[in-house]
Design an enzyme around this catalytic site. Structure first.
Site: not given
Ligand code: FE
Ligand code: PHE
Length: 296
Positions: A135, A140, A183, A202
């Protein structure tokens, strides 16, 4: 054999039991990853890259390619850091997992992005409740190469330190902004809506759901509105917010939030699935499959 993360304790919060890890910065134990760990990375990497064709934003895909991440092996933080340092001055630091809010904000404010060093187990391939290496790194890190987004992340960190000193409500407002942009954000491109949120890129299921399902709302970005909107932590989002560009995002968030927090303190929160009158709606969701309870 791979090393196990050092879990310190579990903390009871309004979001249930949350694991708390040591806040120490740790060296990525790269040579300790097992063949199974690398295989998990390969499986997830290949699968998501395929799903994200035509779904992820141009910026996300291009920047991920610039890093030279491949399915062959779990990337080394120090190699990624060389690319990052040249591009935007950000730096990845290894951590054990989710950090206390203030520690997290302080890292971001100093252009340090904490990356969980361990990767999920095979039985967690499709879903894991807490952030892991996949993730954090796959999701990110790519956008940290975009100068505007890189500045937004740092400004968020500074804003977090500030909100922390104002009130718990201010912090809640700011956390919602992070949730619905960093997010779970969508961006409008010429070809249509695309994903830039890390929580989506993700996730195999949500990458498809957020763009193609008739269930969720897709709504134009509005700062104050987002800051009032509750969200889901145990299911796909009921609403996604769409930005026109990263410039729009940073321009909207540059002003001092202090007066905005004061204004919002007098207003009720908005349930995760509601549409507000007069707002720009790309899609009004059918609400199919939504749990009534459980917005946080
Ligand atoms: Fe995150
Ligand atoms: N302008 C915000 C504040 O005064 C800081 C911030 C910038 C927060 C960007 C989030 C994102 O708190």
């Amino acid at each position: 054999m791979s090393v196990e993360p050092r879990r310190v304790e579990n903390l009871q919060t309004d979001k249930g039991s949350v694991p708390v890890y040591t806040t120490a910065v740790v060296e990525q134990p790269w040579s300790s990853y097992s063949a199974g760990d690398h295989a998990t990375w390969a499986t997830l990497f290949r699968r998501q890259r395929e799903i994200l064709k035509g779904r992820a934003s141009r910026e996300f895909i291009d920047n991920q390619e610039r890093f030279g991440m491949t399915p062959e092996a779990i990337p080394r933080f120090d190699e990624l850091n060389e690319v990052l340092a040249r591009a935007t001055g950000w730096q990845l630091i290894g951590v054990e997992g989710l950090l206390p809010e203030l520690t997290f904000f302080d890292h971001l404010a100093h252009r340090r992005f904490p990356v969980t060093w361990w990767i999920r187990k095979p039985e967690q391939i499709d879903y894991i409740a807490e952030p892991d290496l996949f993730h954090d790194l796959f999701g990110h890190v790519p956008l940290l190469l975009n100068p505007v987004f890189a500045d937004y992340m740092q400004a968020y960190g500074c804003g977090g330190v500030k909100a922390h000193g104002i009130s718990a409500d201010a912090l809640t407002n700011l956390t919602r902004l992070y949730w619905y942009t960093v997010e779970f954000g969508l961006i409008r491109e010429d070809a249509g809506l695309r994903i830039y949120g890390s929580g989506i890129v993700s996730s195999k299921g949500e990458s498809i759901h957020c763009l193609e399902s008739p269930a969720p709302n897709r709504i134009g970005f509005d700062l104050a509105r987002i800051m009032r909107t509750r969200y889901r932590i145990d299911s796909y989002q009921k609403s996604y917010f769409v930005i026109d560009s990263f410039e729009q995002l940073i321009e909207a968030t540059l002003p001092d939030f202090t007066p905005l927090y004061a204004q919002l303190a007098a207003q009720a929160s908005i349930p995760a699935g509601d549409i507000v009158e007069g707002e720009k709606v790309y899609q009004r969701g059918t609400g199919e499959g939504w749990a009534v309870e459980g917005d946080v």
